[in-house]
Design a protein around this motif. Structure first.
Motif, mmCIF file in Angstrom:
data_model
loop_
_atom_site.group_PDB
_atom_site.id
_atom_site.type_symbol
_atom_site.label_atom_id
_atom_site.label_comp_id
_atom_site.label_asym_id
_atom_site.label_seq_id
_atom_site.Cartn_x
_atom_site.Cartn_y
_atom_site.Cartn_z
ATOM 1 N N GLU A 70 0.838 -1.212 0.000
ATOM 2 C CA GLU A 70 0.000 0.000 0.000
ATOM 3 C C GLU A 70 0.865 1.251 0.000
ATOM 4 N N ILE A 71 1.967 1.214 0.740
ATOM 5 C CA ILE A 71 2.886 2.360 0.774
ATOM 6 C C ILE A 71 3.568 2.536 -0.585
ATOM 7 N N ALA A 72 3.975 1.418 -1.194
ATOM 8 C CA ALA A 72 4.593 1.478 -2.520
ATOM 9 C C ALA A 72 3.610 2.029 -3.554
ATOM 10 N N LYS A 73 2.371 1.628 -3.434
ATOM 11 C CA LYS A 73 1.319 2.093 -4.338
ATOM 12 C C LYS A 73 1.135 3.607 -4.201
ATOM 13 N N ALA A 74 1.142 4.082 -2.971
ATOM 14 C CA ALA A 74 1.000 5.520 -2.724
ATOM 15 C C ALA A 74 2.197 6.282 -3.289
ATOM 16 N N GLN A 75 3.377 5.714 -3.121
ATOM 17 C CA GLN A 75 4.584 6.355 -3.643
ATOM 18 C C GLN A 75 4.532 6.473 -5.163
ATOM 19 N N GLN A 76 4.083 5.411 -5.827
ATOM 20 C CA GLN A 76 3.981 5.422 -7.286
ATOM 21 C C GLN A 76 2.952 6.440 -7.770
ATOM 22 N N ALA A 77 1.961 6.698 -6.928
ATOM 23 C CA ALA A 77 0.927 7.679 -7.290
ATOM 24 C C ALA A 77 1.393 9.111 -7.034
ATOM 25 N N GLY A 78 2.618 9.249 -6.521
ATOM 26 C CA GLY A 78 3.150 10.585 -6.267
ATOM 27 C C GLY A 78 2.786 11.144 -4.909
ATOM 28 N N ALA A 79 2.572 10.263 -3.932
ATOM 29 C CA ALA A 79 2.148 10.716 -2.599
ATOM 30 C C ALA A 79 3.165 11.618 -1.919
ATOM 31 N N GLU A 80 4.444 11.417 -2.232
ATOM 32 C CA GLU A 80 5.474 12.272 -1.635
ATOM 33 C C GLU A 80 5.255 13.738 -2.007
ATOM 34 N N GLU A 81 4.670 13.955 -3.169
ATOM 35 C CA GLU A 81 4.400 15.321 -3.630
ATOM 36 C C GLU A 81 2.962 15.745 -3.370
ATOM 37 N N TYR A 82 2.016 14.876 -3.686
ATOM 38 C CA TYR A 82 0.606 15.253 -3.643
ATOM 39 C C TYR A 82 -0.065 15.017 -2.281
ATOM 40 N N SER A 83 0.517 14.158 -1.458
ATOM 41 C CA SER A 83 -0.084 13.864 -0.144
ATOM 42 C C SER A 83 1.023 13.588 0.869
ATOM 43 N N GLU A 85 1.873 14.765 3.820
ATOM 44 C CA GLU A 85 1.592 14.610 5.251
ATOM 45 C C GLU A 85 1.104 13.193 5.571
ATOM 46 N N LEU A 86 0.135 12.725 4.815
ATOM 47 C CA LEU A 86 -0.381 11.369 5.033
ATOM 48 C C LEU A 86 0.683 10.317 4.729
ATOM 49 N N TYR A 87 1.462 10.572 3.701
ATOM 50 C CA TYR A 87 2.499 9.615 3.314
ATOM 51 C C TYR A 87 3.547 9.474 4.423
ATOM 52 N N ARG A 88 3.977 10.600 4.994
ATOM 53 C CA ARG A 88 4.969 10.556 6.091
ATOM 54 C C ARG A 88 4.386 9.858 7.315
ATOM 55 N N LEU A 123 -5.132 6.138 2.120
ATOM 56 C CA LEU A 123 -5.666 7.499 2.016
ATOM 57 C C LEU A 123 -4.711 8.401 1.238
ATOM 58 N N ALA A 124 -3.408 8.213 1.474
ATOM 59 C CA ALA A 124 -2.403 8.996 0.751
ATOM 60 C C ALA A 124 -2.471 8.693 -0.744
ATOM 61 N N TYR A 125 -2.660 7.422 -1.062
ATOM 62 C CA TYR A 125 -2.784 7.029 -2.475
ATOM 63 C C TYR A 125 -4.008 7.688 -3.112
ATOM 64 N N LYS A 126 -5.134 7.609 -2.424
ATOM 65 C CA LYS A 126 -6.374 8.157 -2.984
ATOM 66 C C LYS A 126 -6.270 9.666 -3.186
ATOM 67 N N GLU A 127 -5.720 10.353 -2.201
ATOM 68 C CA GLU A 127 -5.580 11.809 -2.305
ATOM 69 C C GLU A 127 -4.653 12.181 -3.462
ATOM 70 N N SER A 128 -3.556 11.454 -3.589
ATOM 71 C CA SER A 128 -2.588 11.724 -4.654
ATOM 72 C C SER A 128 -3.186 11.442 -6.025
ATOM 73 N N ALA A 129 -3.838 10.289 -6.134
ATOM 74 C CA ALA A 129 -4.442 9.912 -7.414
ATOM 75 C C ALA A 129 -5.509 10.919 -7.845
ATOM 76 N N GLU A 130 -6.284 11.386 -6.886
ATOM 77 C CA GLU A 130 -7.343 12.360 -7.193
ATOM 78 C C GLU A 130 -6.740 13.665 -7.724
ATOM 79 N N LYS A 131 -5.684 14.133 -7.072
ATOM 80 C CA LYS A 131 -5.041 15.386 -7.496
ATOM 81 C C LYS A 131 -4.393 15.223 -8.867
ATOM 82 N N ARG A 132 -3.737 14.091 -9.089
ATOM 83 C CA ARG A 132 -3.105 13.841 -10.379
ATOM 84 C C ARG A 132 -4.155 13.739 -11.486
#
Length: 213
Positions: A70-83, A85-88, A123-132
């Motif tokens: 799930e963390i890897a999935k969020a990272q691939q979705a750009g969570a480090e940039e788009y989400s 706080e949740l990613y950290r 949640l980080a993945y969903k937020e990132s994917a939505e913004k992207r």
């Protein structure tokens, strides 16, 4: 007189003996109560130990792998940039869970922490994917706006209709939470719009070259 003293002495002895028995009885009762309380505490402690679940190493490992994915999935979705706080937060929780996993003592706490880490990463993945997704839609809208003249020609109508349909399908997939396929649909639509744009520009340049003003 002597007889009286003898009777008095016997009477006093009986009183002292009775008092001694009563003290012994009270002491024995108190000791019994203390023992009962100690036994009760011991039983409660043993019961608590029995209620504490054993560390389920197999399931714990499975939960750890699920959280990693799930963390890897969020990272691939750009969570480090788009989400970020949740990613950290997900990373911090995962680190805590790893420590508990290595200790292999408190499974209940481990399970709570690792599941929270996975949920936070989701949640980080969903937020990132939505913004992207919104960003990609905005790029497509800009392309469509730039080729509005070309889209008025019937020559491009079939391609434009296909691209429009792909965008609609992408929106539907996004609504279902399938961002992976939604992005693929948007990418296809964008390619078609860009082909229309390039074709229109080429045709326009050809016309200007053949029929200069």
């Amino acid at each position: 007189m002597k007889k009286y003293l003898v009777v008095l002495a016997i009477f006093c002895a009986l009183i002292l003996l009775a008092a001694g028995c009563q003290t012994t009885s009270s002491s024995t009762t108190a000791t019994t109560q203390e023992q009962a309380e100690e036994e009760k505490k011991a039983e409660e402690g043993e019961s608590t130990k029995q209620e504490q679940p054993a560390f389920d190493d197999e399931n714990a490992s499975k939960l750890l792998d699920e959280a990693k994915l799930e963390i890897a999935k969020a990272q691939q979705a750009g969570a480090e940039e788009y989400s970020s706080e949740l990613y950290r937060e997900a990373l911090d929780l995962f680190t805590q869970a790893e420590k508990l996993y290595q200790e292999k003592k408190d499974y209940a706490t481990y399970q709570q922490v690792i599941e929270k880490a996975r949920a936070t990463a989701a949640l980080a993945y969903k937020e990132s994917a939505e913004k992207r997704y919104l960003e990609e839609k905005e790029k497509i809208n800009e392309i469509v706006s730039s080729i509005s003249t070309a889209l008025s020609f019937e020559y491009y109508s079939d391609s434009a209709a296909k691209a429009d349909l792909l965008v609609q399908e992408a929106d539907k997939l996004k609504g279902e939470g399938n961002y992976t396929d939604a992005f693929l649909k948007l990418e296809e639509a964008k390619k078609i719009y860009l082909q229309i744009q390039n074709s229109y520009e080429a045709d326009k340049n050809y016309v200007y070259q053949e029929y200069p003003r």
